[in-house]
Design a protein around this motif. Structure first.
Motif, PDB file in Angstrom:
ATOM      1  N   GLY A  31       0.768  -1.229   0.060  1.00  0.00           N
ATOM      2  CA  GLY A  31      -0.075  -0.178  -0.182  1.00  0.00           C
ATOM      3  C   GLY A  31       0.765   1.123  -0.057  1.00  0.00           C
ATOM      4  N   LEU A  32       2.092   1.198   0.730  1.00  0.00           N
ATOM      5  CA  LEU A  32       3.077   2.234   0.899  1.00  0.00           C
ATOM      6  C   LEU A  32       3.575   2.460  -0.691  1.00  0.00           C
ATOM      7  N   VAL A  33       3.803   1.605  -1.216  1.00  0.00           N
ATOM      8  CA  VAL A  33       4.630   1.298  -2.560  1.00  0.00           C
ATOM      9  C   VAL A  33       3.521   2.098  -3.699  1.00  0.00           C
ATOM     10  N   GLU A  34       2.559   1.498  -3.439  1.00  0.00           N
ATOM     11  CA  GLU A  34       1.339   1.811  -4.409  1.00  0.00           C
ATOM     12  C   GLU A  34       1.057   3.663  -4.271  1.00  0.00           C
ATOM     13  N   ALA A  35       1.051   4.185  -3.050  1.00  0.00           N
ATOM     14  CA  ALA A  35       0.737   5.369  -2.941  1.00  0.00           C
ATOM     15  C   ALA A  35       2.173   6.310  -3.465  1.00  0.00           C
ATOM     16  N   VAL A  36       3.244   5.777  -3.259  1.00  0.00           N
ATOM     17  CA  VAL A  36       4.403   6.283  -3.661  1.00  0.00           C
ATOM     18  C   VAL A  36       4.502   6.523  -5.418  1.00  0.00           C
ATOM     19  N   VAL A  37       4.220   5.344  -5.855  1.00  0.00           N
ATOM     20  CA  VAL A  37       4.078   5.336  -7.266  1.00  0.00           C
ATOM     21  C   VAL A  37       3.017   6.345  -7.759  1.00  0.00           C
ATOM     22  N   ALA A  38       1.831   6.148  -7.302  1.00  0.00           N
ATOM     23  CA  ALA A  38       0.856   6.828  -7.835  1.00  0.00           C
ATOM     24  C   ALA A  38       1.149   8.353  -7.864  1.00  0.00           C
ATOM     25  N   ASP A  39       1.798   8.964  -6.509  1.00  0.00           N
ATOM     26  CA  ASP A  39       2.198  10.471  -6.607  1.00  0.00           C
ATOM     27  C   ASP A  39       3.299  10.433  -7.700  1.00  0.00           C
ATOM     28  N   ILE A  40       4.046   9.741  -7.836  1.00  0.00           N
ATOM     29  CA  ILE A  40       5.264  10.146  -9.116  1.00  0.00           C
ATOM     30  C   ILE A  40       4.566  10.142 -10.249  1.00  0.00           C
ATOM     31  N   ARG A  41       3.781   9.152 -10.596  1.00  0.00           N
ATOM     32  CA  ARG A  41       2.756   9.246 -11.720  1.00  0.00           C
ATOM     33  C   ARG A  41       2.016  10.596 -11.798  1.00  0.00           C
ATOM     34  N   GLU A  42       1.241  10.864 -10.934  1.00  0.00           N
ATOM     35  CA  GLU A  42       0.051  12.006 -11.069  1.00  0.00           C
ATOM     36  C   GLU A  42       1.027  13.227 -11.208  1.00  0.00           C
ATOM     37  N   THR A  43       2.210  13.299 -10.296  1.00  0.00           N
ATOM     38  CA  THR A  43       2.896  14.542 -10.308  1.00  0.00           C
ATOM     39  C   THR A  43       3.438  14.966 -11.922  1.00  0.00           C
ATOM     40  N   PHE A  44       4.136  13.747 -12.613  1.00  0.00           N
ATOM     41  CA  PHE A  44       4.596  13.857 -13.729  1.00  0.00           C
ATOM     42  C   PHE A  44       3.577  14.194 -14.656  1.00  0.00           C
ATOM     43  N   ILE A  45       2.183  13.690 -14.556  1.00  0.00           N
ATOM     44  CA  ILE A  45       1.202  13.973 -15.403  1.00  0.00           C
ATOM     45  C   ILE A  45       0.890  15.318 -15.509  1.00  0.00           C
ATOM     46  N   ASP A  46       0.607  15.843 -14.018  1.00  0.00           N
ATOM     47  CA  ASP A  46       0.201  17.392 -13.938  1.00  0.00           C
ATOM     48  C   ASP A  46       1.404  18.198 -14.486  1.00  0.00           C
ATOM     49  N   VAL A  47       2.513  17.823 -14.541  1.00  0.00           N
ATOM     50  CA  VAL A  47       3.545  18.867 -14.970  1.00  0.00           C
ATOM     51  C   VAL A  47       3.403  18.874 -16.615  1.00  0.00           C
ATOM     52  N   LEU A  48       3.212  17.609 -17.092  1.00  0.00           N
ATOM     53  CA  LEU A  48       2.970  17.528 -18.564  1.00  0.00           C
ATOM     54  C   LEU A  48       1.547  18.448 -19.187  1.00  0.00           C
ATOM     55  N   GLN A  49       0.588  17.956 -18.302  1.00  0.00           N
ATOM     56  CA  GLN A  49      -0.564  19.002 -18.593  1.00  0.00           C
ATOM     57  C   GLN A  49      -0.637  20.274 -18.572  1.00  0.00           C
ATOM     58  N   ALA A  50       0.412  20.707 -17.928  1.00  0.00           N
ATOM     59  CA  ALA A  50       0.451  22.254 -17.573  1.00  0.00           C
ATOM     60  C   ALA A  50       1.457  22.902 -18.640  1.00  0.00           C
ATOM     61  N   LEU A  51       1.873  22.165 -19.530  1.00  0.00           N
ATOM     62  CA  LEU A  51       2.644  22.638 -20.653  1.00  0.00           C
ATOM     63  C   LEU A  51       1.918  23.318 -21.359  1.00  0.00           C
ATOM     64  N   PRO A  52       2.187  24.389 -21.933  1.00  0.00           N
ATOM     65  CA  PRO A  52       1.686  25.132 -22.960  1.00  0.00           C
ATOM     66  C   PRO A  52       1.141  24.085 -24.195  1.00  0.00           C
ATOM     67  N   GLY A  53       0.046  24.118 -24.325  1.00  0.00           N
ATOM     68  CA  GLY A  53      -0.657  23.717 -25.561  1.00  0.00           C
ATOM     69  C   GLY A  53      -0.641  22.002 -25.526  1.00  0.00           C
ATOM     70  N   TYR A  54      -0.350  21.577 -24.615  1.00  0.00           N
ATOM     71  CA  TYR A  54      -0.302  20.000 -24.413  1.00  0.00           C
ATOM     72  C   TYR A  54      -1.624  19.357 -24.953  1.00  0.00           C
ATOM     73  N   ALA A  62       3.428  14.878 -28.262  1.00  0.00           N
ATOM     74  CA  ALA A  62       3.281  14.112 -26.922  1.00  0.00           C
ATOM     75  C   ALA A  62       4.169  13.373 -26.456  1.00  0.00           C
ATOM     76  N   VAL A  63       4.587  12.235 -27.277  1.00  0.00           N
ATOM     77  CA  VAL A  63       5.726  11.167 -26.862  1.00  0.00           C
ATOM     78  C   VAL A  63       6.895  12.134 -26.550  1.00  0.00           C
ATOM     79  N   LEU A  64       7.482  12.987 -27.548  1.00  0.00           N
ATOM     80  CA  LEU A  64       8.783  13.701 -27.338  1.00  0.00           C
ATOM     81  C   LEU A  64       8.589  14.624 -26.086  1.00  0.00           C
ATOM     82  N   ALA A  65       7.218  15.136 -25.705  1.00  0.00           N
ATOM     83  CA  ALA A  65       7.147  16.092 -24.490  1.00  0.00           C
ATOM     84  C   ALA A  65       7.358  15.164 -23.106  1.00  0.00           C
TER      85      ALA A  65
END
Length: 183
Positions: A31-54, A62-65
Motif C-alpha cells: 500500500g505504501l509503494v502503491e501510494a508513492v508510485v501513484a504520487d510520482i505518476r500523478e505529479t509527472f502527468i500534472d507537469v505535462l498537462q501544464a505545458l502550453p498547448g499540451y 506528446a511522446v517527445l514532450a
C-alpha cells in the motif's frame, strides 16, 4: 531503503512519524509503494498537462514532450527525489516476492499504455509513421528513460543529461516521425 527488509516501523522512523501513522495510512508495504508510485505518476502527468498547448499536441509531440519532461525533471533537486524513489522501488521490486513486483509492473504498464496511446494518436494524425510497432516503440521509450535514470543515479558526474536528452529526442524523431512532406 531496502523494501524487502524494511518494515513500516523503519519507514516511519525515516519519515519522522510513528509506525502507527504509517499503518493507519498504508495498511501494508504494498500500500505504501502503491501510494508513492501513484504520487510520482500523478505529479509527472500534472507537469505535462501544464505545458502550453499540451492538449493540442500531435501524437509525436506528446511522446517527445514526455521524454523531454522526464529528462528536464531528472536533475532538478526536488523532482529528482521522486525519480530516485522510483528507481529504488524498481530495483527492490525485481527481487520482491510480496506483491511489490506486481505493483511496479502495473505502474510500468500504465506508463507504456500512455505512450502507446500517444503513438496511436500520432499514427492517426499523421505525425508518426503508420508502420511502427506501437507496443515495441512504447517499450523503447520507457527503456530509454529508465536506463538513463539508472546510469544517472550511479554516476551523475559523467552522465551528460542535456546531451543524452537531445540524442534521445533525435532518436525518437528518426524512429517515429512520418515522412509526409508536412512534417
Amino acid at each position: 531503503m531496502d523494501l524487502r527488509a524494511g518494515s513500516n516501523k523503519k519507514v516511519g522512523d525515516r519519515a519522522g512519524v510513528s509506525r502507527g501513522m504509517v499503518n493507519y495510512h498504508f495498511t501494508s508495504k504494498a500500500g505504501l509503494v502503491e501510494a508513492v508510485v501513484a504520487d510520482i505518476r500523478e505529479t509527472f502527468i500534472d507537469v505535462l498537462q501544464a505545458l502550453p498547448g499540451y492538449a493540442r499536441m500531435s501524437g509525436l509531440e506528446a511522446v517527445l514532450a514526455k521524454l523531454d519532461q522526464f529528462f528536464a525533471r531528472l536533475a532538478e533537486p526536488e523532482p529528482g527525489v521522486r525519480v530516485r524513489a522510483l528507481l529504488v522501488l524498481l530495483a527492490e521490486a525485481v527481487g520482491s516476492a510480496d506483491g511489490v513486483k506486481g505493483l511496479m509492473a502495473d505502474h510500468l504498464s500504465l506508463v507504456r499504455a500512455g505512450v502507446e496511446e500517444d503513438i496511436r494518436r500520432g499514427v492517426a494524425d499523421g505525425s508518426i509513421r503508420p508502420d511502427v510497432d506501437v507496443v515495441a516503440q512504447a517499450y523503447l521509450v520507457e527503456s530509454i528513460a529508465r536506463g538513463v535514470l539508472l546510469q544517472y543515479q550511479l554516476d551523475s558526474a559523467r552522465t551528460r543529461l542535456a546531451d543524452i536528452a537531445r540524442a534521445g529526442h533525435e532518436t525518437l524523431v528518426l524512429a517515429l516521425a512520418s515522412t509526409r512532406g508536412d512534417d
